[in-house]
Design a protein around this motif. Structure first.
Motif, short mmCIF file in Angstrom:
data_model
loop_
_atom_site.label_atom_id
_atom_site.label_comp_id
_atom_site.label_asym_id
_atom_site.label_seq_id
_atom_site.Cartn_x
_atom_site.Cartn_y
_atom_site.Cartn_z
N ASN A 93 0.86 -1.19 0.00
CA ASN A 93 0.00 0.00 0.00
C ASN A 93 0.89 1.23 0.00
O ASN A 93 1.83 1.33 0.80
CB ASN A 93 -0.90 0.04 1.24
CG ASN A 93 -1.77 -1.20 1.36
OD1 ASN A 93 -2.71 -1.39 0.60
ND2 ASN A 93 -1.45 -2.05 2.33
N SER A 126 4.61 9.09 2.02
CA SER A 126 4.77 8.17 3.16
C SER A 126 5.50 6.91 2.72
O SER A 126 5.50 6.56 1.54
CB SER A 126 3.40 7.78 3.73
OG SER A 126 2.67 8.92 4.12
N ASP A 175 3.42 0.82 2.97
CA ASP A 175 2.90 -0.09 3.99
C ASP A 175 2.79 -1.49 3.40
O ASP A 175 2.61 -1.66 2.19
CB ASP A 175 1.51 0.35 4.47
CG ASP A 175 1.57 1.57 5.38
OD1 ASP A 175 2.65 1.81 5.98
OD2 ASP A 175 0.55 2.28 5.48
N ARG A 228 0.95 -5.44 4.09
CA ARG A 228 0.01 -6.31 4.81
C ARG A 228 0.69 -7.66 4.93
O ARG A 228 1.00 -8.30 3.92
CB ARG A 228 -1.31 -6.42 4.06
CG ARG A 228 -2.36 -7.32 4.72
CD ARG A 228 -3.65 -7.28 3.92
NE ARG A 228 -4.68 -8.12 4.52
CZ ARG A 228 -4.90 -9.40 4.18
NH1 ARG A 228 -4.14 -9.98 3.25
NH2 ARG A 228 -5.86 -10.09 4.77
N LYS A 264 -1.70 -8.20 9.48
CA LYS A 264 -1.56 -6.86 10.06
C LYS A 264 -0.85 -5.97 9.04
O LYS A 264 -0.19 -6.47 8.12
CB LYS A 264 -0.76 -6.92 11.35
CG LYS A 264 0.66 -7.47 11.22
CD LYS A 264 1.36 -7.52 12.57
CE LYS A 264 2.78 -8.07 12.43
NZ LYS A 264 3.49 -8.10 13.74
N VAL A 265 -1.00 -4.68 9.19
CA VAL A 265 -0.36 -3.73 8.29
C VAL A 265 0.72 -2.98 9.05
O VAL A 265 0.46 -2.43 10.13
CB VAL A 265 -1.39 -2.73 7.71
CG1 VAL A 265 -0.69 -1.68 6.85
CG2 VAL A 265 -2.44 -3.46 6.89
N ILE A 266 1.93 -3.00 8.51
CA ILE A 266 3.05 -2.28 9.14
C ILE A 266 3.74 -1.43 8.09
O ILE A 266 3.57 -1.63 6.89
CB ILE A 266 4.07 -3.24 9.79
CG1 ILE A 266 4.79 -4.06 8.73
CG2 ILE A 266 3.40 -4.15 10.81
CD1 ILE A 266 5.98 -4.86 9.26
N SER A 267 4.54 -0.50 8.52
CA SER A 267 5.33 0.31 7.61
C SER A 267 6.57 -0.48 7.18
O SER A 267 7.23 -1.13 8.00
CB SER A 267 5.77 1.61 8.28
OG SER A 267 6.71 2.30 7.47
N SER A 268 6.87 -0.40 5.89
CA SER A 268 8.06 -1.09 5.41
C SER A 268 9.32 -0.50 6.03
O SER A 268 10.38 -1.16 6.04
CB SER A 268 8.14 -1.00 3.89
OG SER A 268 8.12 0.35 3.46
N ASN A 269 9.25 0.70 6.57
CA ASN A 269 10.40 1.30 7.25
C ASN A 269 10.82 0.52 8.49
O ASN A 269 11.94 0.69 8.99
CB ASN A 269 10.09 2.75 7.65
CG ASN A 269 10.50 3.74 6.58
OD1 ASN A 269 11.05 3.35 5.55
ND2 ASN A 269 10.23 5.01 6.80
N GLU A 270 9.92 -0.32 8.99
CA GLU A 270 10.24 -1.12 10.17
C GLU A 270 11.13 -2.31 9.82
O GLU A 270 11.71 -2.95 10.70
CB GLU A 270 8.96 -1.64 10.83
CG GLU A 270 8.04 -0.56 11.36
CD GLU A 270 6.79 -1.15 11.99
OE1 GLU A 270 6.88 -2.27 12.54
OE2 GLU A 270 5.72 -0.51 11.94
#
Length: 350
Positions: A41, A46, A49, A51, A79-85
């Protein structure tokens, strides 16, 4: 280390290299995640993101099959997380295996992977390298001619016919975009169904015609490379001989019923690796599969090479820990050198 594996569709995944690598990353104490290629996403301004599903720390299983079954189950939520993580995005979906109804999936994974790579996340293989070699068989044509069968890529039936005549009237035809042994045909001296086969292949795109190697009836050897070198553990190389299911079958794909056994290193395999390795290193390919028949390289898989799920049952070591630990080192290099080493360079550093 937080590592996410991109696959085509978790619900349709079978136990293979992606699954056993995901499992091993978890077993080595890392945060291991898996996502479908349709799970990206993006909102302008930004980070991308994703999934995904995370392997639970307390997951219990007795086999890779049970591990996969639990990951596919509803008890483990998306769950949805930021790829930056992420520390690492390991792109393992194979665009050439997508159906016509999923045409969107062919290029989208690489497009998002390039964006995530630009954010500073380590992407394996290098996203720009994968985009360059999107059609594996065209990237194959960039390799030295003296280690490959003669071939021609065309959509012209007359060109194929001339190639057949000049190749002892025995050639192999396959779609330029495709894998898994699908739509591959042997055209022999009797030229059975030549027009029908060629017309059907041309209707779908470019065709690669390759001289037929008689030795292929004995199978081929899948050579798994990491960082441009043969993947090795305990002194044993990751070489898997794939034996055709019967003497009339010239395709050696495990998905088509071929059997696997341990293969021995040969001077011919060593030479092929010596001639292909430097290019793979330069281009940023961390994990690659080569298919070899005697002294010829017949195919290269840069997108989603398999074989690691078969190694232990044929008497080879479990190589998955070697792969994951190699990725650990790359993450450490990135932390130390930050932007001093490009993703392409980092992808193939030992």
């Amino acid at each position: 280390m937080k590592i996410c594996f991109v696959i085509s569709d978790l619900n349709k995944e079978v136990v293979g290299t992606s699954v056993v690598l995901l499992k091993k990353a978890h077993e080595l104490g890392h945060t291991a995640l898996v996502m479908d290629v349709g799970g990206f996403n993006f909102v302008h301004g930004s980070p991308v993101d994703i999934r995904c599903k995370s392997v639970p720390k307390n997951i219990a299983y007795d086999s890779p099959e049970e591990f996969l079954e639990k990951m596919q189950g509803e008890d483990i939520p998306w769950k949805v997380i930021s790829s930056n993580e992420l520390d690492v995005l390991f792109v393992r979906n194979n665009p050439t295996e997508e159906s016509e109804s999923r045409h969107w999936a062919e290029h989208s994974g690489l497009a998002f992977a390039r964006m995530i790579q630009q954010q500073g996340v380590l992407v394996l293989n290098d996203a720009n390298a994968m985009a360059h070699s999107f059609v594996d068989k065209m990237y194959f044509e960039e390799l030295p001619q003296n280690i490959k069968p003669k071939s021609v890529v065309t959509r012209n039936k007359d060109v194929i016919l001339d190639f057949w005549k000049n190749s002892n009237k025995e050639i192999v035809l396959k779609p330029l975009e495709g894998s898994g042994g699908q739509s591959i045909y042997l055209i022999g001296k009797q030229k059975h169904n030549f027009n029908q086969i060629v017309n059907s292949l041309i209707a779908k795109g470019y065709v690669i015609a390759q001289e037929f190697l008689p030795e292929v009836s004995k199978g081929d050897v899948r050579v798994i490379l990491m960082n441009g070198k043969i993947l090795t553990k305990e002194g044993q190389p990751a070489l898997i001989r794939r034996i055709n299911r019967d003497e009339d079958e010239f395709r050696s794909n495990l998905a088509l019923g071929a059997s696997a056994e341990k293969a021995e290193m040969t001077p011919e395999i060593e030479r092929i690796v010596q001639l292909t390795g430097p290019k793979l290193i330069r281009d940023g390919f961390f994990f690659v599969g080569l298919d070899v028949v005697k002294d010829k390289l017949i195919e290269i898989n840069c997108m989603s090479p398999g074989g690691l799920s078969y190694t232990e049952e044929i008497g080879l070591p479990d190589f998955t820990d070697v792969v994951i630990k190699a990725i650990e080192r790359k993450v450490e290099y990135r932390k130390v050198h930050k932007d001093g080493i490009s993703n392409r360079e980092l992808a193939t550093l030992d």
